[in-house]
Scaffold this motif. Structure first.
Motif, PDB file in Angstrom:
ATOM      1  N   ASN A  49       0.911  -1.099   0.125  1.00  0.00           N
ATOM      2  CA  ASN A  49      -0.032   0.089   0.296  1.00  0.00           C
ATOM      3  C   ASN A  49       0.805   1.296  -0.119  1.00  0.00           C
ATOM      4  OD1 ASN A  49      -2.502  -1.545   0.103  1.00  0.00           O
ATOM      5  ND2 ASN A  49      -2.626  -1.489   2.251  1.00  0.00           N
ATOM      6  N   ARG A 106      -4.540  -0.341  -8.350  1.00  0.00           N
ATOM      7  CA  ARG A 106      -5.139   1.030  -7.817  1.00  0.00           C
ATOM      8  C   ARG A 106      -5.396   1.676  -9.218  1.00  0.00           C
ATOM      9  NH1 ARG A 106      -2.901   4.386  -2.906  1.00  0.00           N
ATOM     10  NH2 ARG A 106      -3.600   2.547  -1.858  1.00  0.00           N
ATOM     11  N   THR A 123      -3.725   2.701 -14.259  1.00  0.00           N
ATOM     12  CA  THR A 123      -3.995   1.507 -13.587  1.00  0.00           C
ATOM     13  C   THR A 123      -2.674   0.960 -13.187  1.00  0.00           C
ATOM     14  OG1 THR A 123      -6.109   0.913 -14.825  1.00  0.00           O
ATOM     15  CG2 THR A 123      -5.062  -0.936 -13.294  1.00  0.00           C
TER      16      THR A 123
END
Length: 449
Positions: A49, A106, A123
């Motif tokens: 992340n 994401r 993307t």
């Protein structure tokens, strides 16, 4: 703990400890591996992340400066993070990872100053194969390390537990040595405050008790054998006398003088009484050894002594027998106490010569009743003061066979006194009155609370 069949489970303690320790270690290592895998996964997700957030920030900055979409993708696309650019007219630049191989995706909208960046969409995909490989290698490394640790622990435990249980082997060796007849050996631990130290002390105490009981048993057996031999020897004398007198009476004819026959009958009665007294003393001694059953009741020591003094005054009119003191009430078996008093008074009269005297004194002290019997006999030597209470012991002076005694009287009297919680002792003479310089026996009995 015994099994239902009553047999003690005697599996190897070394094996038990090793198996339990290895099992506990296996559980701990499994938990550690599981926790490590979970923590690695959580950390990997957090790092992914963070990586995507960094790439998003970089992509937005790059959209303001990149001249072409191809240059943008070339700079934004990496080994672990793949990017795909979709322009506003639908043109696709770059190849993202297939969904099955991506760890995270994401999608963002670009708001760049370049014409191609207007309304474009990026993307991002993260390749998880590298993370999966690292995690797999980590887990397998931990598993292999854990297995090696288990094997090494088992080997070290087998050696270490053997050393730790060496004191138990010493106890086993000592027990077998004692079983083979080597008495007197002990563990004698250096420290008594540890588990093995306390066990060794208890083991030594048990051996002391067992060997003490064994010694007492041997002593008791020797005493019994000696007592039986002495009793048989003592019984042989009156029985032989009875037999000889009876045979003499049978061989006499009618012409034998009456006086001679009466004398033989008197001798026969005396020998019979002597044998009877010995048998009675032996029976009393056996009852004392087995645990005499008493019948205690309220009585008065002075009255018991007065009765026995009156009896011996008739039997021994040539001896002055006196009693003094105050009534002393106590709870005791009157018959047995009278037996003790009779023995003491009879012995005193036998020791005193003709014209001598015997004095019985009754008094009390806090918690105790006392009877002292003193005579004008030759007394007892200091070396014989305890020996005189032993079984089948008779001294070689005036306190000997004149009465045909068995040598059990004083032993029985002391046994009866101790059965009442009291004691019978021989004390120093000279304080019971003028001229009473012989033996002084004192009977001590506890008073009721």
């Amino acid at each position: 703990m015994s099994t239902p069949s009553g047999h003690l489970r005697t599996r190897s303690l070394r094996t038990r400890v090793t198996v339990i320790a290895v099992a506990v270690l296996a559980v701990v290592l499994t938990a550690v591996i599981a926790i490590a895998g979970t923590l690695f996964t959580v950390a990997a997700h957090r790092d992914v992340n963070n990586l995507l957030a960094d790439r998003v920030t970089y992509a937005r900055q790059l959209a303001r400066t990149a001249a072409t979409p191809e240059g943008f993708i070339a700079r934004i696309d990496g080994r672990s993070v793949r990017a795909q650019l979709t322009l506003s007219d639908g043109t696709v630049v770059g190849k993202p990872l297939p969904p099955s191989e991506s760890e995270a995706r994401r999608v963002i909208k670009l708001r760049g100053t370049r014409a191609w960046a207007r309304d474009a969409e990026v993307t991002f995909s993260v390749d998880n194969r590298l993370l999966d490989g690292v995690q797999s290698r980590l887990l397998w490394g931990m598993v292999i390390t854990g297995l090696c640790a288990l094997v090494l622990t088992a080997v070290l435990l087998l050696v270490g537990v053997r050393y730790a249980l060496a004191p138990l082997d010493a106890m086993t060796a000592l027990a077998r040595s004692i079983a083979r007849g080597h008495r007197g050996e002990r563990l004698s631990p250096q420290r008594r405050d540890t588990e093995l130290g306390r066990t060794a002390v208890a083991f030594d105490d048990m051996l002391d008790s067992l060997e003490g009981a064994e010694a007492r048993e041997r002593s008791a057996q020797q005493s019994v054998r000696r007592f039986v031999a002495d009793a048989a020897h003592e019984l042989r004398t009156p029985i032989t006398g009875v037999q000889a007198i009876a045979e003499t009476l049978l061989q006499q004819d009618r012409d034998t003088p009456v006086d001679e026959r009466e004398q033989l009958c008197v001798l026969l009665v005396q020998e019979t009484r002597r044998a009877g007294r010995l048998v009675d003393d032996m029976v009393d001694m056996a009852r004392i050894d087995a645990g005499l059953t008493l019948s205690p009741s309220p009585t008065d020591l002075l009255s018991l002594v007065a009765d026995q003094v009156a009896r011996v005054a008739v039997i021994h009119p040539d001896i002055a027998v006196t009693v003094r003191g105050d009534p002393v009430p106590l709870v005791a078996d009157a018959g047995r106490i009278s037996q003790v008093v009779a023995n003491l008074v009879d012995n005193a009269c036998q020791a005193a010569t003709t014209g001598g005297s015997v004095a019985a004194s009754v008094y009390s002290t806090p918690g105790w009743a006392h009877l002292e019997v003193a005579d004008t006999g030759p007394g007892v030597a200091a070396a014989d003061r305890e020996r005189i209470f032993e079984r089948m012991v008779r001294l070689d002076d005036s306190r000997d066979r004149r009465s045909g005694g068995s040598g059990l009287g004083l032993a029985v009297a002391r046994g009866l006194a101790r059965s009442h919680g009291g004691e019978l002792v021989l004390v120093d003479a000279g304080h019971n009155g003028p001229g009473l310089s012989g033996a002084v026996f004192r009977l001590d009995l506890p008073l009721p609370v």
